[in-house]
Design a protein around this motif. Structure first.
Motif, PDB file in Angstrom:
ATOM      1  N   MET A   1       0.849  -1.205   0.000  1.00  0.00           N
ATOM      2  CA  MET A   1       0.000   0.000   0.000  1.00  0.00           C
ATOM      3  C   MET A   1       0.885   1.256   0.000  1.00  0.00           C
TER       4      MET A   1
ATOM      5  N   PHE B   1      -5.733   8.009  -0.135  1.00  0.00           N
ATOM      6  CA  PHE B   1      -5.059   6.779  -0.535  1.00  0.00           C
ATOM      7  C   PHE B   1      -4.608   6.962  -1.978  1.00  0.00           C
TER       8      PHE B   1
ATOM      9  N   LYS C   1      -6.329   4.952  -4.587  1.00  0.00           N
ATOM     10  CA  LYS C   1      -7.783   4.816  -4.513  1.00  0.00           C
ATOM     11  C   LYS C   1      -8.517   6.156  -4.575  1.00  0.00           C
TER      12      LYS C   1
ATOM     13  N   VAL D   1      -9.958   9.670  -2.046  1.00  0.00           N
ATOM     14  CA  VAL D   1     -10.188  10.324  -0.765  1.00  0.00           C
ATOM     15  C   VAL D   1     -11.273   9.569   0.003  1.00  0.00           C
ATOM     16  N   LEU D   2     -11.021   9.368   1.291  1.00  0.00           N
ATOM     17  CA  LEU D   2     -12.035   8.763   2.156  1.00  0.00           C
ATOM     18  C   LEU D   2     -12.233   9.684   3.364  1.00  0.00           C
ATOM     19  N   THR D   3     -13.495   9.994   3.663  1.00  0.00           N
ATOM     20  CA  THR D   3     -13.797  10.815   4.834  1.00  0.00           C
ATOM     21  C   THR D   3     -14.661  10.003   5.798  1.00  0.00           C
ATOM     22  N   GLU D   4     -15.005  10.609   6.908  1.00  0.00           N
ATOM     23  CA  GLU D   4     -15.782   9.985   7.990  1.00  0.00           C
ATOM     24  C   GLU D   4     -14.906   9.004   8.774  1.00  0.00           C
TER      25      GLU D   4
ATOM     26  N   ASN E   1     -15.206   6.740  11.081  1.00  0.00           N
ATOM     27  CA  ASN E   1     -15.477   5.309  11.237  1.00  0.00           C
ATOM     28  C   ASN E   1     -15.318   4.531   9.931  1.00  0.00           C
ATOM     29  N   ALA E   2     -15.587   5.185   8.818  1.00  0.00           N
ATOM     30  CA  ALA E   2     -15.368   4.542   7.512  1.00  0.00           C
ATOM     31  C   ALA E   2     -13.869   4.320   7.298  1.00  0.00           C
TER      32      ALA E   2
ATOM     33  N   ASN F   1     -12.626   1.521   9.788  1.00  0.00           N
ATOM     34  CA  ASN F   1     -12.971   0.163   9.340  1.00  0.00           C
ATOM     35  C   ASN F   1     -12.135  -0.253   8.134  1.00  0.00           C
ATOM     36  N   TYR F   2     -11.946   0.663   7.219  1.00  0.00           N
ATOM     37  CA  TYR F   2     -11.174   0.350   6.008  1.00  0.00           C
ATOM     38  C   TYR F   2      -9.745  -0.041   6.375  1.00  0.00           C
ATOM     39  N   LEU F   3      -9.157   0.718   7.294  1.00  0.00           N
ATOM     40  CA  LEU F   3      -7.774   0.432   7.686  1.00  0.00           C
ATOM     41  C   LEU F   3      -7.665  -0.822   8.559  1.00  0.00           C
TER      42      LEU F   3
ATOM     43  N   GLU G   1      -9.437  -3.563   7.999  1.00  0.00           N
ATOM     44  CA  GLU G   1      -9.769  -4.752   7.200  1.00  0.00           C
ATOM     45  C   GLU G   1      -8.620  -5.760   7.273  1.00  0.00           C
TER      46      GLU G   1
ATOM     47  N   PHE H   1     -11.832  -5.756  12.683  1.00  0.00           N
ATOM     48  CA  PHE H   1     -12.995  -5.623  11.794  1.00  0.00           C
ATOM     49  C   PHE H   1     -13.292  -7.021  11.254  1.00  0.00           C
TER      50      PHE H   1
ATOM     51  N   MET I   1     -21.070  -1.919  12.847  1.00  0.00           N
ATOM     52  CA  MET I   1     -21.652  -0.719  12.227  1.00  0.00           C
ATOM     53  C   MET I   1     -22.754  -0.143  13.105  1.00  0.00           C
TER      54      MET I   1
END
Lengths: 213, 213
Positions: B1, B60, B63, B65-68, B70-71, B74-76, B78, B83, B94
Motif C-alpha cells: 500500500m 489513498f 484509490k 479520498v475517504l472521509t468519515e 469510522n469509515a 474500518n477500512y484500515l 480490514e 474488523f 456498524m
C-alpha cells in the motif's frame, strides 16, 4: 433465513430504508408498527428490545437484535450489488452513510419532524432555522458528488444511495427547496427508476393495506 | 500500500480513531495537522479535499479520498480481527458506530469542544445543558451492553470499541462523570491493555514529537 421481525413506523425515513430493502430483496418479514409520537419507543417493553429507545429495530430469530437503520440496511443487502463486496467500495458506502447520520438526518429529517409532525412548536423554531442552513449545506455536499457520478459511490446504486434517498425525496416536507440542486433531482429520478422501487408514500400505502390482510 | 496521507488534529477523537489504527496496524502514513479552531477546514483548498469541511480526511494514492472517521477506521482495520469478516459481526460493529455518530459524538464530543476549546461561551450554554442529559443517556446505553459482554460486540475488541473509546475516555473533559458507569470503566481498562495502545494524550505527545523529527 427465518422470518425477520421489524419494529418501525413508515413515516420515518430511517424505517423506510429497512422496508425498502426487505421488499426489494423479497425477504420474508413481519412488520410491527411502533408509534414514536405516542411514546411507544420509550416504554419498558420496547426498551428491553432497544435500550436506545429508537426505531427501526430488526430481530433475526437465529442471530439477535440489530438496531441503526444503515446497519440493518447493509446487513440485509449483503450478497446483492447494493452492498458491493469490494473493500474500497464498502468504505465509500459507509462514508456516505455516516455523513447521512451526522449531517443530513439531524437537520433534514429533524426539520421534517418539527414541521410535519410537531407542527412547528415555538420552542423548536430556533433549531428549525439553524437546521435549514446546515441541511442546505448537506444537500450541497451531495450535489457536489452527484455532479460527478450518477450515484453517490460511482456508476451503480448502493445502500448509500438508499440511505440518503430516504429523507432527501421528502426534504420539501421539512421546508427544503430542491429546485437548485439539479443533480440531486436527476439522482432521485434514477433511484425511482429501479425495478420494484416504491417511494415512502407508496410504501406506507402498501404496508398499510398489507396490515389489514 | 502506497503511503497514506491523513489530514487531522489529535485533539479530535474522530482523528484519534484514525491515528490509533494507523499505529496499531503499523501502517506507513504522513500526518498533516489541520487546525479546526483556526478555520483551516473551511478554506477553499481544504474544501476541494472534503466538501463537507471536516476532519479526518484520508488520501489513498491508489484509490482516492475517504472521509468519515469510522469509515476510515474500518477500512484500515480490514484483514485484522478488529474488523471481523463475519457478516453479522460487521453489522453489529456498524450498529455501534452509527450510534456513536448519532447519539454519542454530538453530545459527548460536542460538550468537550464547548467546554475545553470554546471555554463555555454563553450562547452555547443551553446546548451544553441539553447535551449533558442526552450524553448521559448514550453512556447508559453503552453501560447496559457492557454489563453483558466485555466488548461492545462480544468477547473481542472491534473497531466499534475504538470508535466509542475515542470520546468516552476523555468524556470528563466535557463534564461527564463516569464514576457510576462501572462497566464502562472496566471496558476502558480492557481497551487500554491492548498491546501498543496509546490514549489520546499519549498519541498527541508521540505525534507531536514525530512532527519535529
Amino acid at each position: 433465513m427465518a422470518r425477520i421481525r421489524v419494529y418501525g413506523d413508515l413515516r420515518s425515513g430511517n424505517c423506510y430504508k429497512v422496508w425498502w430493502i426487505l421488499n426489494q430483496n423479497g425477504l420474508d418479514y413481519k412488520w410491527i408498527d411502533v408509534d414514536v409520537l405516542a411514546g411507544q419507543t420509550k416504554r419498558a417493553e420496547f426498551l428491553t428490545l432497544n435500550p436506545n429507545g429508537r426505531i427501526p429495530v430488526a430481530v433475526f430469530p437465529e442471530k439477535g437484535v440489530l438496531t441503526e437503520s444503515n446497519a440493518i440496511l447493509n446487513y440485509l443487502a449483503e450478497g446483492s450489488s447494493l452492498f458491493p463486496d469490494d473493500r474500497w467500495q464498502r468504505a465509500k458506502v459507509m462514508q456516505w452513510q455516516f455523513f447521512e447520520q451526522y449531517n443530513h438526518e439531524p437537520t433534514i429529517a429533524v426539520n421534517r419532524f418539527i414541521k410535519q409532525y410537531l407542527k412547528m412548536p415555538s420552542d423548536r423554531q430556533q433549531q428549525y432555522e439553524r437546521n435549514l442552513v446546515a441541511g442546505k449545506q448537506a444537500l450541497e455536499v451531495m450535489e457536489h458528488q452527484l455532479q460527478q457520478t450518477p450515484f453517490l459511490c460511482g456508476t451503480h446504486a448502493t445502500t448509500a444511495d438508499i440511505a440518503l434517498y430516504a429523507y432527501t425525496h421528502v426534504a420539501h416536507e421539512g421546508g427544503f427547496d430542491l429546485s437548485t440542486v439539479v443533480s440531486i433531482q436527476a439522482w432521485i429520478k434514477r433511484i425511482e427508476s429501479i425495478d420494484g422501487h416504491l417511494n415512502m408514500a407508496a410504501a406506507s400505502a402498501k404496508q398499510g393495506s398489507a396490515a389489514t390482510n
